[in-house]
Design a protein around this motif. Structure first.
Motif: not given
Length: 521
Positions: A268-276, A412-416, A423-425
């Motif tokens: 349960l995880g995603i790899y993403y590109l984030g914007f500040n 960044l990555g986010w795993v549950a 936990n994500f939203l």
């Protein structure tokens, strides 16, 4: 003659079967050798936000409940629990045979201290928001704990599996202060033994562990930032379990010597590109969409990741409850790689052909794997006229800069932490959680705040899913992050390693190594 032939065969058969049985029976002893790509920032449960810290601390500490290898909530220090009809009061009945590593027995008062420590602003726990639903916690008796919520909070039991709720001994925490983070004392299957920063961490077996002593005598993590060096050590037999670099995947998966020892499982995880979004020009929505449509994440997954991940279009992974196929299809149609659309969006953002747009900086934590992906994104952006440079930091520094909001575009990555869309939203996109609490993009949408706040306070699952789906669609339209891929965990182990599993939430970092045993190397 016949008789003499039969008897030796029977003896031989029995001997062989016995031998097989003995070979497969769990054995005690040995040192389990692992690696980490970076030195963990902390081993204090109240301060953990990363998987490296979590993997080590998970062996040292326990909580009331945890997820098993199938993702089910099971008792740990709590023997059982009950929930009041109004959903506000959780009563936990604790085991009376649990001891801290300093020899003192654990009581309900220890959980009162540990949970109130998270809630205390003086602790400055980055996960204090996990305790936000709690109104009060008290010991009803030596082994009965009562937690009262401010209002019903559907994922509450799931959140108690998270590291910030693991029990800690007050007398040690208050004696050591900040040094508790590097000299942890818990109740877990392994006890802290040694930490040479940036070199290794070693834990030894807790022979009096209340769930039975772990199989191995110790676990030792070497800190190896270079994944190629890490895998070379594995091939030399110096490591028992590790990951496989993308660059080695084709060779390893086709080698019969290695193939039987690879475990593959989506997590349960995603790899993403984030914007500040506090930083210009990233507050420009059309610019973010232009970047999204310029990134060829299908090629990143196919070429760089060797198809060892699944291209992501949504925030919730497909195996997360609440995942919407409809949102997935919409996002796939509107956010996938399309250079011509990217150019139109860049022009709409006010930067036709990239003219007038300052050079952007994409940050990542030091890793050759991340570097290859960021270089691909950099090349994709160049195709539509966006100039971008890359900058990396070691993990602890990187996290600190992220928390302070100093990085503009970041990977960044986010795993549950727990199996719930909340936990994500809520954690990543509710404006209560700016910075280290999880919202590193500093995204704020009042409607998303309203939906994610409402969804966590009701118990009707169908209504909750409706709210979460609406929130996710709004977030994807605003695009504070670009999902790149969903994680698939694929560790490899040596033939002498047994009992290893992949945690359904976090992969290898969520494994309790007490169940892993070693046969003769």
């Amino acid at each position: 003659m016949k008789r003499f032939v039969i008897v030796p065969l029977l003896v031989l058969l029995i001997t062989l079967l016995s031998g097989i049985s003995l070979a497969q029976a769990p054995q005690y002893g040995g040192v389990l050798r692992r690696s980490l790509i970076n030195d963990p920032p902390t081993l204090d449960p109240a301060m953990i936000t990363d998987t490296a810290s979590d993997e080590v601390a998970r062996q040292i500490f326990d909580g009331l409940v945890e997820y098993d290898s199938e993702g089910r909530i099971v008792p740990v220090i709590a023997k059982s629990w009950s929930i009041s009809k109004d959903g506000l009061t959780y009563t936990f009945y604790l085991r009376d045979d649990v001891y801290f590593h300093n020899g003192r027995k654990v009581t309900a008062e220890d959980f009162v201290y540990s949970i109130k420590r998270i809630m205390d602003p003086k602790t400055a726990s980055p996960r204090a928001n996990f305790a936000e639903p709690i109104k009060d916690v008290k010991a009803k008796s030596k082994y009965i704990l009562e937690i009262t919520l401010k209002e019903p909070f559907a994922p509450f039991l799931s959140t108690l599996t998270y590291s910030c709720f693991w029990v800690v001994p007050k007398e040690v925490v208050e004696k050591l202060g900040k040094d508790f983070a590097t000299n942890p004392v818990g109740t877990g299957a392994y006890m802290f033994e040694e930490w040479k920063h940036d070199v290794k961490i070693r834990l030894k077996a807790n022979l009096k562990y209340f769930r039975g002593r772990p199989y191995t005598d110790a676990i030792e993590w070497s800190i190896i930032p270079d994944e190629q060096v890490d895998f070379l050590n594995f091939e030399k037999g110096l490591l028992d379990i590790t990951g496989i670099p993308d660059t080695e995947w084709d060779r390893v998966i086709n080698d019969p010597k290695y193939k039987p020892y690879i475990i593959s499982k989506p997590i349960l995880g995603i790899y993403y590109l984030g914007f500040n979004l506090k930083k210009k020009p990233l507050d420009n929505k059309y610019l973010r969409w232009a970047i999204a449509r310029a990134i060829n994440k299908e090629e990143i997954v196919r070429v760089i990741r060797r198809n060892r991940a699944e291209v992501a279009y949504t925030i919730l992974p497909p195996n997360m409850p609440g995942f919407s196929r409809g949102i997935y299809n919409w996002a796939k149609e509107n956010l996938s790689y399309n250079v011509e659309e990217a150019k139109k969006l860049l022009e709409k953002a006010g930067y036709p052909g990239g003219r007038g747009l300052p050079e952007l900086t994409i940050f990542y934590n030091t890793s050759r794997a991340h570097q290859r992906i960021m270089e691909a994104i950099q090349a994709n952006l160049a195709e539509i006229g966006i100039k971008a440079k890359l900058q990396n930091y070691d993990w602890a520094v990187y996290l600190d800069l992220l928390d302070k909001g100093e990085l503009s575009i970041f990977r960044l990555g986010w795993v549950a932490d727990y199996i719930d869309p909340d936990n994500f939203l809520w954690v990543l996109f509710n404006s209560q959680n700016f910075g280290e609490a999880g919202n590193h993009t500093f995204y704020k949408n009042p409607k998303v705040d309203e939906l994610t706040d409402k969804a966590r306070k009701i118990t009707n699952w169908n209504v909750r899913v409706k709210y979460y789906n609406e929130a996710e669609r709004l977030i994807l339209e605003d695009l504070p992050i670009i999902p790149i891929f969903y994680y698939v965990s694929q560790p490899i182990h040596q033939p002498w390693v047994h009992g290893l599993y992949v945690d359904p939430l976090t992969g290898l970092s969520g494994v309790r190594y007490r169940v892993v045993w070693l046969s003769k190397r």
